[in-house]
Design a protein around this motif. Structure first.
Motif, short mmCIF file in Angstrom:
data_model
loop_
_atom_site.label_atom_id
_atom_site.label_comp_id
_atom_site.label_asym_id
_atom_site.label_seq_id
_atom_site.Cartn_x
_atom_site.Cartn_y
_atom_site.Cartn_z
N THR A 167 18.37 -3.75 -42.75
CA THR A 167 17.24 -3.32 -41.93
C THR A 167 16.68 -4.52 -41.20
OG1 THR A 167 15.66 -3.66 -43.74
CG2 THR A 167 16.66 -1.46 -43.53
N GLY A 168 15.89 -4.20 -40.14
CA GLY A 168 15.28 -5.27 -39.37
C GLY A 168 15.30 -4.95 -37.88
N GLU A 169 14.92 -5.95 -37.08
CA GLU A 169 14.95 -5.80 -35.63
C GLU A 169 16.27 -6.38 -35.12
OE1 GLU A 169 12.02 -7.95 -33.41
OE2 GLU A 169 12.13 -6.58 -31.71
N PHE A 170 17.07 -5.51 -34.48
CA PHE A 170 18.42 -5.90 -34.10
C PHE A 170 18.61 -5.84 -32.59
CE2 PHE A 170 19.02 -6.08 -38.36
CZ PHE A 170 19.21 -4.89 -39.05
N ASN A 171 19.52 -6.67 -32.11
CA ASN A 171 19.89 -6.69 -30.70
C ASN A 171 21.04 -5.70 -30.47
OD1 ASN A 171 19.52 -8.15 -28.04
ND2 ASN A 171 21.72 -8.41 -28.33
N VAL A 172 20.85 -4.79 -29.49
CA VAL A 172 21.89 -3.86 -29.09
C VAL A 172 22.33 -4.22 -27.68
CG1 VAL A 172 22.50 -1.45 -28.63
CG2 VAL A 172 20.97 -2.02 -30.54
N GLU A 173 23.59 -4.50 -27.52
CA GLU A 173 24.10 -4.93 -26.21
C GLU A 173 25.13 -3.92 -25.71
OE1 GLU A 173 26.61 -8.64 -25.61
OE2 GLU A 173 24.68 -9.29 -24.79
N LEU A 174 24.84 -3.34 -24.52
CA LEU A 174 25.79 -2.44 -23.89
C LEU A 174 26.65 -3.24 -22.92
CD1 LEU A 174 23.61 0.70 -23.09
CD2 LEU A 174 24.75 0.07 -25.21
N LEU A 175 27.97 -3.05 -23.00
CA LEU A 175 28.90 -3.70 -22.08
C LEU A 175 29.23 -2.69 -20.99
CD1 LEU A 175 31.26 -5.62 -24.53
CD2 LEU A 175 28.97 -6.20 -23.71
N LEU A 176 28.78 -2.96 -19.76
CA LEU A 176 28.86 -2.03 -18.64
C LEU A 176 29.77 -2.59 -17.55
CD1 LEU A 176 25.03 -1.35 -18.37
CD2 LEU A 176 26.68 0.14 -19.47
N ALA A 177 30.46 -1.69 -16.85
CA ALA A 177 31.21 -2.12 -15.67
C ALA A 177 30.25 -2.73 -14.65
CB ALA A 177 31.96 -0.94 -15.05
N PRO A 178 30.70 -3.74 -13.88
CA PRO A 178 29.79 -4.45 -12.98
C PRO A 178 29.48 -3.68 -11.70
CG PRO A 178 31.98 -5.36 -12.78
CD PRO A 178 32.04 -4.34 -13.89
N THR A 179 29.07 -2.44 -11.86
CA THR A 179 28.65 -1.65 -10.70
C THR A 179 27.34 -2.23 -10.16
OG1 THR A 179 29.65 0.26 -11.77
CG2 THR A 179 28.19 0.69 -9.90
N LEU A 180 27.25 -2.35 -8.85
CA LEU A 180 26.09 -3.00 -8.22
C LEU A 180 25.08 -1.95 -7.75
CD1 LEU A 180 27.95 -5.83 -6.28
CD2 LEU A 180 27.15 -5.76 -8.63
N ASN A 181 23.98 -2.42 -7.23
CA ASN A 181 22.90 -1.50 -6.83
C ASN A 181 23.19 -0.92 -5.45
OD1 ASN A 181 22.50 -3.85 -5.42
ND2 ASN A 181 20.39 -4.16 -6.05
N ASP A 217 31.57 -6.58 -3.32
CA ASP A 217 31.07 -7.94 -3.52
C ASP A 217 32.19 -8.96 -3.52
OD1 ASP A 217 32.28 -7.21 -5.87
OD2 ASP A 217 30.74 -8.07 -7.17
N ASN A 218 33.34 -8.58 -2.96
CA ASN A 218 34.57 -9.38 -2.91
C ASN A 218 35.39 -9.29 -4.20
OD1 ASN A 218 33.89 -10.57 -0.28
ND2 ASN A 218 32.35 -11.72 -1.45
N TRP A 219 34.83 -8.60 -5.20
CA TRP A 219 35.49 -8.49 -6.49
C TRP A 219 35.72 -7.04 -6.90
CZ3 TRP A 219 37.63 -12.66 -8.62
CH2 TRP A 219 37.22 -13.91 -8.12
#
Length: 838
Positions: free
Chosen positions: A736-750, A393-395
């Protein structure tokens, strides 16, 4: 075999005729019973070659002659017949040319099976009694022209001449004694057929330097480039194309490439062995309409393309086919596939007419660059013999790869990769931003999907991409040599080749680290708002990281022998020091903004610092351009890097905006605690992993923005139904509660036919959530490219405090996890994410 004595290893190699890898040293300074003298105080080395030797091989032999002189102070003699003398002798030649090599094969003193029918292969070995009067000699034999040349330059490299001796001023150590360890050595055949570089985005730096040094991008310039490529065992190039036309700028350039053994190509948007600049000159010279549109100007375009094939028909090349818009732009809106397929058909007709051979006899490539990939996805096809060139993707993020469940394209596949790019979200031209960990991971992904016909990388100005260029081309020769655990070993060996072994590990650590820092955010994207001043002490931390790296680089500079300092400045010190200076400048600007907004007079001191760092950037640039190596590299660091206002650059650096105030005030106090309202985990710190018989997890050290990355191998194997390929993490919640889980992934494309990459995430055995994080793009691509990261969020309910288990399960290969962030109410914004909780 490492524990065996050298003479036993040598005996085994000679008896079995199984070559050792040329990467293993066969040159030594120590005399033992198992060596052949190449140079001692009272000896005189000679080369034996045949009359009528190929001109490209002769050129390489002459360079080897010069290299020996630089190393030993004595210039070897060259003979065309048996010198019949006892002095050291190296026999050089190519099989199948009625050469002395063929005679040695006939006498069974060389195993011809090691070379016959091979591609670009060499062997280097000792031979007893090659002919009368010569007791023993060293032989360099090649399967073909380039194989012979690579063998010559392998010897040159091992006696101590770096491939970068000219392009980075790597000094050549003097040696009184040189010996050859008896045995048979080879580097085998290359795994990738065409391996090369694209010189691109070459103004103002490389263009200014080449004009001042050679008068422009002419044959004198390309002679140096071609020699470098051959010393790196490359064979392919796309030449400079910003206002340049390789064949037309200097009529000697085309014949020179063919003589030296370089396969010429043209960029993804320049078809039929013609530069886009050729087109503008052609229409001007012939007073023709400037209409780059096949529906409106077919006859003129056909004649133009015919001129390109006619001019280059006797030279080795790969012809780009297809058509994009004029000047590396997309075709006009509404372009239809049938038109593009007809263009390729007509281009192949021209190739057949001009060469007098079936078109499939001329290597061709169709680049699926940007919108052209969309045409391919919509069903456009080219003939079977044409190589399909996929692109990143040029990057550095691969966009598409072959679907291994479907029949493969007979013409094979290539990959066009980038170390340099001009375009959104922001130009990246100045400095190396490509850690070899990411290059390896994406190119290993590429190779594991059968892409082995062409590997070409956009290197911009060539300098200062020396290190990743070496890695890319070395990997192209033998991708299977590399794995996630030996990348630092390559770095250390490369550092030793340039600077000697004493400080190689320390230098390798710097070479390993600064591109990682630059990949977090490119220097051109970096500004005063990138990192957080308020959260986790982030901005100060990254500034100190770079300052400490620069200090390490200067310590080595002070200690390294004087003759190495120019090379060290180019390859190590300048990129680290200049980038560290950039970080300090933007940190000072950020502090100036914050303090000025609060009316704090301390803002003025930071404003002054911004000016100092801005000026220092120009001082470092001037040193590179005009002081080191006797002023050899004038203009080579002219690329602008400070003051971007849009995706493109300005003619020169612009001082960042600063504010002076007179009212004093107290700066706000800052307290940072890792336990308040968040959990942060580096991906490699899992509590449990689960592999299968076919698929396993690996940690890639130094991958990504912080610590490392984890992913599955082999990269071409897709998990089957029922295979649980997962990692688990143990987490102790106090809320306790509803929490946001964020995965930091390498920008591999489809890359998998646009299907997207999928994973499952769950807590404590609950029904997992299925996530396809890159199946469809909704305008995020620029953000992914800018941040070199994909943020993938999910929501989960934690109903009780205490220990919980999070499971991350992959359903596709190529997913690289770097970090996990869980927001329980207190997670604050930070470019690198919160520091690890423990």
């Amino acid at each position: 075999m490492k524990s065996l004595p050298i003479f036993i290893i040598t005996l085994i190699l000679i008896c079995t005729c199984i070559p050792s890898r040329a990467a293993q040293p066969f040159i030594t300074k120590e005399r033992t019973p198992d060596v052949i003298v190449l140079k001692e105080k009272n000896s005189s080395l000679s080369f034996l070659v045949n009359n009528g030797l190929d001109a490209g091989i002769s050129r390489a032999i002459n360079n080897l002659q010069s290299d020996f002189e630089k190393v030993t102070g004595s210039r070897p003699l060259i003979f065309n017949q048996n010198p019949n003398q006892s002095s050291p002798l190296i026999i050089i030649g190519m099989i199948g040319t009625n050469s002395v090599i063929d005679e040695l094969i006939k006498q069974k003193k060389i195993d011809g099976k090691l070379l016959k029918g091979k591609n670009e292969k060499f062997i280097i070995q000792n031979v007893k009694n090659p002919f009368k009067g010569v007791e023993e000699a060293v032989v360099i034999a090649g399967s073909d022209k380039r194989g012979t040349i690579y063998g010559i330059y392998e010897l040159s490299r091992q006696i101590g001449v770096s491939p970068w001796y000219y392009w980075a001023d790597v000094p050549i150590e003097k040696k009184d004694n040189i010996y050859f360890l008896k045995g048979i050595y080879s580097d085998g055949e290359p795994a990738v057929k065409y391996r090369g570089i694209f010189i691109n985005d070459e103004a103002p730096a490389l263009s200014g330097w080449s004009k001042a040094t050679f008068g422009g991008f002419n044959s004198r310039f390309y002679e140096k480039v071609f020699e470098l490529l051959l010393r790196l065992k490359a064979n392919y190039i796309w030449p400079a194309m910003w206002g340049n036309a390789f064949y037309d700028d200097d009529l000697a350039s085309g014949p020179l490439a063919n003589e030296m053994g370089i396969v010429m190509g043209t960029s993804h948007h320049e078809p039929m062995a013609l530069a886009q600049t050729d087109w503008h000159r052609y229409i001007k010279k012939n007073n023709l309409p400037n209409i780059w549109d096949y529906t409106k100007n077919k006859e003129v375009l056909d004649q133009f393309w015919k001129s390109g094939i006619k001019r280059s028909k006797n030279w080795e090349k790969v012809v780009t086919v297809g058509m994009r818009g004029d000047g590396d732009e997309a075709m006009s809106e509404g372009t239809n596939i049938s038109l593009l397929e007809n263009i390729v058909k007509e281009q192949r007709r021209i190739i057949a007419e001009e060469t007098g051979k079936n078109p499939e006899k001329t290597p061709q490539v169709w680049a699926l660059y940007k919108e052209v990939q969309d045409y391919y996805d919509q069903g456009m096809r080219v003939p079977d013999d044409v190589t399909l060139l996929f692109c990143d993707d040029n990057w550095g993020n691969v966009r598409k790869l072959p679907d291994l469940t479907k029949p493969l394209h007979k013409g094979g596949y290539g990959m066009y990769y980038h170390f340099d790019y001009v375009g959104g979200p922001r130009n990246s031209k100045w400095i190396n931003i490509s850690p070899i960990q990411r290059v390896w991971e994406q190119m290993n992904l590429t190779y594991s999907h059968g892409v082995d016909k062409i590997w070409i990388v956009n290197v911009g100005d060539l300098k200062p991409m020396e290190f990743p260029v070496s890695f890319f081309l070395d990997m192209a020769w033998n991708p299977e040599k590399f794995n996630s655990q030996n990348l630092f070993e390559f770095t250390e060996k490369w550092a030793a080749e340039q600077f000697g072994t004493k400080q190689a590990k320390e230098i390798a650590g710097i070479l390993n680290t600064y591109p990682k820092f630059n990949r977090r955010v490119t220097p051109e994207m970096l500004d005063s708002s990138t990192y957080s001043l308020d959260n986790y002490n982030e901005f100060e931390t990254v500034v100190n990281d770079y300052k400490n790296l620069a200090l390490d680089a200067y310590r080595i500079y002070d200690d390294i022998p004087t003759e190495y300092r120019d090379a060290y400045f180019q390859l190590v010190l300048y990129p680290v020091d200049a980038c560290s200076n950039l970080y300090e400048m933007y940190y000072a600007q950020a502090k100036n903004k914050k303090l000025a907004a609060e009316g704090d007079v301390l803002a003025n001191s930071y404003a002054d610092k911004v000016k100092v760092y801005f000026e220092r950037d120009s001082i470092l640039q001037n040193k590179y351009n005009n002081e080191i190596s006797g002023g050899k590299w004038t203009h080579i660091m002219d690329q602008m890097r400070i003051g971007y206002k849009a995706w493109h650059d300005s003619p020169k650096n612009i001082l960042p905006q600063i504010t002076y105030v007179s009212k004093p005030d107290k700066p706000a106090a800052k307290v940072f605690r890792e336990k308040d309202g968040y959990v942060s985990i580096e991906a490699e710190h899992f509590s449990q992993l689960n592999n299968s018989e076919k698929i396993h997890w690996e940690v890639i050290p130094d991958f990504g923005k912080t610590k490392s990355g984890i992913t599955t191998f082999p990269q071409q194997i897709y998990p089957g139904t029922g295979e649980n390929i997962f990692v688990e993490y143990e987490i102790d919640f106090v809320l306790t509660g509803e929490f946001n889980v964020e995965l930091l992934l390498a920008p591999t494309l489809n890359f998998n036919s646009n299907k997207g990459l999928r994973y499952e995430i769950s807590f404590d055995g609950e029904k997992p959530q299925l996530v396809n994080f890159n199946g469809k793009y909704r305008g995020e691509l620029g953000k992914w490219q800018a941040e070199h990261l994909i943020h993938s969020p999910t929501r989960h309910t934690i109903s009780k405090v205490g220990k919980h288990t999070m499971r991350f399960r992959v359903l596709d290969p190529g997913i690289v996890l770097e970090k996990i962030l869980i927001d329980t109410g207190g997670l604050k914004p930070a470019y690198l994410g919160a520091p690890e909780s423990r």
